[in-house]
Design an enzyme around this catalytic site. Structure first.
Site, mmCIF file in Angstrom:
data_model
loop_
_atom_site.group_PDB
_atom_site.id
_atom_site.type_symbol
_atom_site.label_atom_id
_atom_site.label_comp_id
_atom_site.label_asym_id
_atom_site.label_seq_id
_atom_site.Cartn_x
_atom_site.Cartn_y
_atom_site.Cartn_z
ATOM 1 N N ARG A 107 16.056 -39.424 16.280
ATOM 2 C CA ARG A 107 16.133 -40.759 15.660
ATOM 3 C C ARG A 107 15.552 -40.737 14.253
ATOM 4 O O ARG A 107 16.052 -41.410 13.351
ATOM 5 C CB ARG A 107 15.374 -41.787 16.524
ATOM 6 N N LYS B 93 6.090 -43.074 27.322
ATOM 7 C CA LYS B 93 4.858 -42.277 27.198
ATOM 8 C C LYS B 93 3.672 -43.014 27.815
ATOM 9 O O LYS B 93 2.869 -42.430 28.546
ATOM 10 C CB LYS B 93 4.580 -41.977 25.724
ATOM 11 N N LYS B 94 3.544 -44.310 27.529
ATOM 12 C CA LYS B 94 2.358 -45.043 28.018
ATOM 13 C C LYS B 94 2.391 -45.177 29.540
ATOM 14 O O LYS B 94 1.357 -45.040 30.198
ATOM 15 C CB LYS B 94 2.288 -46.440 27.369
ATOM 16 N N SER C 283 10.856 -45.660 23.975
ATOM 17 C CA SER C 283 10.061 -44.552 23.456
ATOM 18 C C SER C 283 8.567 -44.785 23.733
ATOM 19 O O SER C 283 7.876 -43.931 24.294
ATOM 20 C CB SER C 283 10.320 -44.437 21.945
ATOM 21 N N ASP D 16 -4.927 -49.104 29.165
ATOM 22 C CA ASP D 16 -4.778 -48.514 27.833
ATOM 23 C C ASP D 16 -4.233 -49.566 26.867
ATOM 24 O O ASP D 16 -3.795 -50.652 27.266
ATOM 25 C CB ASP D 16 -3.847 -47.296 27.879
ATOM 26 N N LYS D 17 -4.282 -49.191 25.593
ATOM 27 C CA LYS D 17 -3.763 -50.031 24.509
ATOM 28 C C LYS D 17 -2.788 -49.211 23.683
ATOM 29 O O LYS D 17 -2.984 -48.003 23.524
ATOM 30 C CB LYS D 17 -4.942 -50.465 23.625
ATOM 31 N N HIS D 18 -1.744 -49.856 23.184
ATOM 32 C CA HIS D 18 -0.876 -49.165 22.215
ATOM 33 C C HIS D 18 -0.734 -50.055 20.991
ATOM 34 O O HIS D 18 -0.532 -51.264 21.110
ATOM 35 C CB HIS D 18 0.513 -48.902 22.809
ATOM 36 N N SER D 19 -0.829 -49.432 19.816
ATOM 37 C CA SER D 19 -0.608 -50.190 18.585
ATOM 38 C C SER D 19 0.642 -49.655 17.915
ATOM 39 O O SER D 19 0.879 -48.440 17.926
ATOM 40 C CB SER D 19 -1.819 -50.003 17.666
ATOM 41 N N THR E 291 -4.356 -41.546 15.315
ATOM 42 C CA THR E 291 -5.662 -41.454 15.964
ATOM 43 C C THR E 291 -6.102 -39.991 16.111
ATOM 44 O O THR E 291 -7.280 -39.662 15.934
ATOM 45 C CB THR E 291 -5.587 -42.151 17.335
#
Ligand code: URA
Length: 455
Positions: free
Chosen positions: A187, A206-207, A202, A99-102, A139
């Site tokens: 937060r 999740k990822k 954080s 996967d990717k996270h931005s 997204t």
């Protein structure tokens, strides 16, 4: 005594003879710059999720972490405890899961292209994404501009879609990292978002719940990004990469330029159209380049390609031959969507009032315009008009003449004209000379295990 593995229970605290944690003492330890132990972090996270630790004590600890930072050991441990507060997606079959996270930026629709693209090469991509808040789009909001598209899948539906299509893009489930859901909301209202260890725990809690083999991070730098400077972005990327690798997921990061929006389209339905163009082998150059660079990181990181050039060749062929688009259509159908790409009609164009070169495009200011037009939200509960959008007709470095169109606006709001001056102000025109161009990819970060200072 014979004890079967898996049935060993930790004895209750009274029988272990250890003193119960006193939350105020843990807060004071961090307030004074000390290092929290794994036990203290575990008790705080578990206590917060169960309700035994109230919001005001968690807020105090978050502020102490914000001000004092955390060592890498503490950040690894906090991430692990937040991950352990929920379930992980189960693994089925032997496909490599990536996967990717931005960290989020204006016009960033890479996920819509990257997930189906990698699915064409037999990867599984269980992409759990978020909604937009403030100037960064989400997204899920983009995909929900497709009629019928469902983003609230449970873990059984995620598994079925993954097995059938190879990729799925959906929202988080109640079981994934509940500690983050509660802490992130806290937060947001206690001025403790911009902390490297808290952001790291954080994002990764999740990822990593997706049970991945490899992860790539796109850490944006510039106006409209979470991290405005290269130094700050590098610090975040170093910590994210170190913590994810320490927790067993091969992870690299790219530091990428956000001094102008990615691609030409900013909004929801308009961004889906631009993603579709890219999936069919067209689309803007920066969007295609960034998607190929991020996907190549995953192909090389998992050993599927020997080098970035080989990975790019394979990936580009999937775009250019239309296979990535077919996979996107299959994902949309599996998630209940009806992809009808009617052309959106612009309401008007905003023109230049002077001649010169475009020197900067202020993403933050354009994001604010989009929100005012109804295409983004100020509060999580605000509705969105998915058909609102902005189409940039110029990019940084372009030469413009007074009277030339700079932006096409898609809006149903009759009052839109009052925002035209904000759009003009966001597109800075330098009368003298063309600006120095900043590259799209500013740096790359791989394992950085020596990081041990407070961050
Ligand atoms: N995105 C997240 O998921 N968490 C943060 O703390 C910041 C951005």
């Amino acid at each position: 005594m014979k004890v079967r593995q898996g049935l060993i229970r930790t004895p209750p605290r009274e029988r272990q003879g250890t003193a119960p944690m006193i939350p105020a003492k843990t807060i004071a330890l961090k307030r004074d710059g000390g290092q929290l132990s794994p036990e203290q972090l575990a008790e705080f996270v578990q206590g917060y999720v169960s309700g035994a630790i109230p919001d005001y004590q968690m807020a105090a600890l978050a502020m102490a972490i914000f001000l004092r930072g955390m060592t890498l050991e503490e950040t690894v441990c906090l991430t692990q405890k937040m991950l352990d507060s929920g379930h992980r997606l189960p693994r089925h079959g032997d496909a490599l899961r990536v996967d990717k996270h931005s960290t989020g930026g204006l016009g960033d629709k890479v996920s819509l292209v990257l997930a189906p693209l990698l699915a064409c090469l037999d990867f599984h991509i269980p992409m759990i994404s978020g909604r937009g808040l403030g100037i960064t789009g989400g997204t899920l909001d983009k995909l929900e501009s497709i009629p019928g598209f469902r983003t609230n899948l449970d873990s059984a539906e995620i598994a079925t879609t993954l097995a059938k299509v190879g990729c799925v893009i959906c929202g988080t489930t109640a079981e994934i990292a509940p500690a983050d859901r509660k802490l992130y909301a806290l937060r947001d209202v206690t001025a403790t978002v911009e902390s490297v260890p808290l952001i790291t725990a954080s994002i990764l809690s999740k990822k990593l719940a997706e049970s991945l083999d490899a992860l790539v991070l796109d850490v944006k730098v510039g106006s409209g990004a979470l991290m405005p400077t290269l130094d700050a972005a590098r610090r975040l990327a170093n910590t994210l990469v170190s913590v994810a690798n320490r927790l067993g997921v091969r992870t690299t990061a790219l530091l990428t330029n956000m001094d102008e929006p990615l691609g030409r389209m900013v909004g929801n339905a308009v961004e889906v159209q631009e993603a579709v163009d890219t999936l069919q082998g067209g689309g803007p150059r920066d969007l295609r380049e960034l998607t190929l660079a991020l996907a190549s990181e995953l192909m090389v990181g998992t050993g599927v390609a020997e080098c970035a050039d080989e990975a790019r060749r394979q990936l580009a062929a999937q775009l250019d031959q239309g296979f990535a688009y077919e996979r996107f259509v299959a994902m949309v159908a599996a998630q209940g969507g009806r992809l009808s790409l009617d052309t959106l009609t612009p309401s008007h164009e905003v023109t230049a009032v002077r001649s010169g070169y475009v020197s900067r495009i202020d993403g933050r200011a354009l994001g604010d315009v989009l929100i005012e037009l109804g295409g983004g939200r100020k509060r999580m509960t605000d509705p969105i008009d998915h058909r609102v959008g902005l189409e940039l007709l110029v990019r940084v470095g372009d030469s413009v003449q007074s009277g030339m169109p700079l932006m096409r606006v898609y809006s149903r709001n009759a009052e839109h004209g009052v925002l035209d001056h904000c759009i003009r102000a966001a597109i800075m025109i330098d009368a003298e000379c063309s600006p120095e161009m900043t590259p799209l990819i500013l740096g790359r970060v791989e394992t950085h295990s020596s990081l041990s200072d407070n961050s």
